[in-house]
Structure formats: C-alpha cells, structure tokens
Design a protein around this motif. Structure first.
Motif, PDB file in Angstrom:
ATOM      1  N   LYS A   1       0.797  -1.232   0.000  1.00  0.00           N
ATOM      2  CA  LYS A   1       0.000   0.000   0.000  1.00  0.00           C
ATOM      3  C   LYS A   1       0.824   1.274   0.000  1.00  0.00           C
ATOM      4  O   LYS A   1       0.293   2.344  -0.287  1.00  0.00           O
ATOM      5  CB  LYS A   1      -0.965  -0.017   1.169  1.00  0.00           C
ATOM      6  CG  LYS A   1      -2.028  -1.093   0.957  1.00  0.00           C
ATOM      7  CD  LYS A   1      -3.117  -1.046   1.963  1.00  0.00           C
ATOM      8  CE  LYS A   1      -4.143  -2.132   1.635  1.00  0.00           C
ATOM      9  NZ  LYS A   1      -5.168  -2.245   2.623  1.00  0.00           N
ATOM     10  N   VAL A   2       2.089   1.178   0.334  1.00  0.00           N
ATOM     11  CA  VAL A   2       2.971   2.350   0.260  1.00  0.00           C
ATOM     12  C   VAL A   2       3.767   2.199  -1.027  1.00  0.00           C
ATOM     13  O   VAL A   2       4.727   1.454  -1.092  1.00  0.00           O
ATOM     14  CB  VAL A   2       3.893   2.457   1.495  1.00  0.00           C
ATOM     15  CG1 VAL A   2       4.840   3.630   1.340  1.00  0.00           C
ATOM     16  CG2 VAL A   2       3.067   2.584   2.769  1.00  0.00           C
ATOM     17  N   ALA A   3       3.322   2.919  -2.045  1.00  0.00           N
ATOM     18  CA  ALA A   3       3.923   2.776  -3.377  1.00  0.00           C
ATOM     19  C   ALA A   3       5.056   3.771  -3.585  1.00  0.00           C
ATOM     20  O   ALA A   3       5.216   4.729  -2.840  1.00  0.00           O
ATOM     21  CB  ALA A   3       2.846   2.971  -4.440  1.00  0.00           C
ATOM     22  N   ASN A   4       5.809   3.526  -4.642  1.00  0.00           N
ATOM     23  CA  ASN A   4       6.944   4.353  -5.015  1.00  0.00           C
ATOM     24  C   ASN A   4       6.458   5.707  -5.541  1.00  0.00           C
ATOM     25  O   ASN A   4       5.632   5.762  -6.456  1.00  0.00           O
ATOM     26  CB  ASN A   4       7.751   3.611  -6.084  1.00  0.00           C
ATOM     27  CG  ASN A   4       9.033   4.312  -6.432  1.00  0.00           C
ATOM     28  OD1 ASN A   4       9.194   5.504  -6.247  1.00  0.00           O
ATOM     29  ND2 ASN A   4       9.962   3.535  -6.954  1.00  0.00           N
ATOM     30  N   TRP A   5       6.976   6.796  -4.996  1.00  0.00           N
ATOM     31  CA  TRP A   5       6.573   8.133  -5.415  1.00  0.00           C
ATOM     32  C   TRP A   5       7.065   8.461  -6.830  1.00  0.00           C
ATOM     33  O   TRP A   5       6.477   9.310  -7.511  1.00  0.00           O
ATOM     34  CB  TRP A   5       7.055   9.174  -4.412  1.00  0.00           C
ATOM     35  CG  TRP A   5       6.413  10.505  -4.673  1.00  0.00           C
ATOM     36  CD1 TRP A   5       6.938  11.534  -5.377  1.00  0.00           C
ATOM     37  CD2 TRP A   5       5.109  10.930  -4.264  1.00  0.00           C
ATOM     38  NE1 TRP A   5       6.044  12.581  -5.434  1.00  0.00           N
ATOM     39  CE2 TRP A   5       4.916  12.235  -4.748  1.00  0.00           C
ATOM     40  CE3 TRP A   5       4.087  10.324  -3.526  1.00  0.00           C
ATOM     41  CZ2 TRP A   5       3.747  12.960  -4.523  1.00  0.00           C
ATOM     42  CZ3 TRP A   5       2.924  11.050  -3.302  1.00  0.00           C
ATOM     43  CH2 TRP A   5       2.767  12.339  -3.801  1.00  0.00           C
ATOM     44  N   ASP A   6       8.095   7.787  -7.307  1.00  0.00           N
ATOM     45  CA  ASP A   6       8.596   8.037  -8.662  1.00  0.00           C
ATOM     46  C   ASP A   6       7.504   7.812  -9.707  1.00  0.00           C
ATOM     47  O   ASP A   6       7.444   8.516 -10.718  1.00  0.00           O
ATOM     48  CB  ASP A   6       9.804   7.147  -8.975  1.00  0.00           C
ATOM     49  CG  ASP A   6      11.033   7.537  -8.166  1.00  0.00           C
ATOM     50  OD1 ASP A   6      11.072   8.668  -7.626  1.00  0.00           O
ATOM     51  OD2 ASP A   6      11.959   6.707  -8.073  1.00  0.00           O
ATOM     52  N   ASP A   7       6.622   6.841  -9.456  1.00  0.00           N
ATOM     53  CA  ASP A   7       5.512   6.592 -10.378  1.00  0.00           C
ATOM     54  C   ASP A   7       4.553   7.786 -10.404  1.00  0.00           C
ATOM     55  O   ASP A   7       4.017   8.136 -11.451  1.00  0.00           O
ATOM     56  CB  ASP A   7       4.754   5.323  -9.990  1.00  0.00           C
ATOM     57  CG  ASP A   7       5.561   4.061 -10.236  1.00  0.00           C
ATOM     58  OD1 ASP A   7       6.557   4.118 -10.989  1.00  0.00           O
ATOM     59  OD2 ASP A   7       5.194   3.009  -9.670  1.00  0.00           O
ATOM     60  N   VAL A   8       4.341   8.401  -9.251  1.00  0.00           N
ATOM     61  CA  VAL A   8       3.483   9.586  -9.170  1.00  0.00           C
ATOM     62  C   VAL A   8       4.090  10.716  -9.999  1.00  0.00           C
ATOM     63  O   VAL A   8       3.400  11.383 -10.779  1.00  0.00           O
ATOM     64  CB  VAL A   8       3.291  10.034  -7.698  1.00  0.00           C
ATOM     65  CG1 VAL A   8       2.528  11.347  -7.617  1.00  0.00           C
ATOM     66  CG2 VAL A   8       2.601   8.947  -6.896  1.00  0.00           C
TER      67      VAL A   8
END
Length: 161
Positions: free
Chosen positions: A111-118
């Motif tokens: 549930k804590v995803a990589n911010w680079d994708d954002v």
C-alpha cells in the motif's frame, strides 16, 4: 384551500430556484478537449491485469494505509497541502491501488507505493495538458480509475484500503 409558503411568494420561489440553478451550473467542469489527453496516465505506467472475477487473496492480512504512516514517502506528506496537493494525492491513490493489485500485497509494503511513479504520471499530464500545475480537474479520470482499483484491492485484501 391553503397555499404553501413558496406558492404565496412566487418571486421568492423563483429567486431560490435561480440560485440553485446557478450553483449547479457553476459546479460543472468543461469536458476535456481531447479524451486521449484525459487518459494519458494509463500509458505512463505498465498495465496490470485486473481479473474479471475478483476473489479474496487466501490468507491475506490487510493493513490500512493510514496505519503505514511511518513508511509513507516524504513527498506524500508534502502533498497534504500546496497548489498540486489534491492532484498528486489522486495520482498516488491510483498508484497505490495498482501496486496492491500487481503485487497481491495487502500490507504496508503493497500500500505504500513508489513516489517516482506519481512523478512520472504528473509529468506526463502536465505535458499533455500544457500546464505547469495540475488541479483536481486534470486528475478527475485518475481519481475515478483509482476508486475502481481500490474496490478491487479491498475485495482482494478483505478490508478497507
């Protein structure tokens, strides 16, 4: 015969209706000029397969995202306010839900995803929309898609996202 209050004062009724009508009309947002631009975010991230018949993951231990605060990316904390806050949170909701489905991980790691994708999605949207800052109108389709993916993730994980 007894008349209702609004029937006794037709001008008041008309004023109320005009006020309501104006409020409804101003709440609408214009349709995007190019639907392909609206869905640019779908091409930025790798596709995921969402099963037609979503089933709970056997033995899944669901952890709500809010309980994973110690692992939140610092950029997510920063996205709680500011000019693009809502847009970035919309994108992160999509990325998080996508991550849970792709990894079948219902815990904090899923549930804590990589911010680079954002950042990748935000950059693609800024470019396609020709804006410097994203607003919630730019991420409306992402928010809608995120809600669909969150429903899938909740079914898979057997609990709240």
């Amino acid at each position: 015969m007894k008349m209702g209050k609004l029937q006794q004062k037709p001008f008041s009724a008309a004023l109320i209706l005009a006020t309501l009508w104006t409020g409804m009309a101003s709440a609408e947002t214009p349709a995007p000029a190019d639907l392909a631009q609206e869905e640019t975010f779908l091409d930025v991230l790798p596709k995921i397969d969402v099963p037609d018949d979503v089933q709970p993951i056997p033995g899944a231990v669901n952890e709500e995202f809010r309980n994973c605060e110690a692992q939140w990316p610092p950029q997510y904390r920063e996205a709680q306010s500011g000019a693009e806050a809502r847009a970035l949170r919309d994108i992160y909701s999509f990325v998080r839900a996508r991550n849970v489905i792709a990894t079948a991980d219902c815990g904090c790691a899923g549930k804590v995803a990589n911010w680079d994708d954002v950042e990748a999605v935000a950059a693609a949207l800024r470019e396609s929309q020709k804006v410097e800052r994203l607003s919630w109108q730019h991420t409306a389709a992402i928010s809608t898609e995120a809600r669909k993916l969150i429903a899938v993730a909740e079914t898979m994980c057997g609990g709240s996202f």
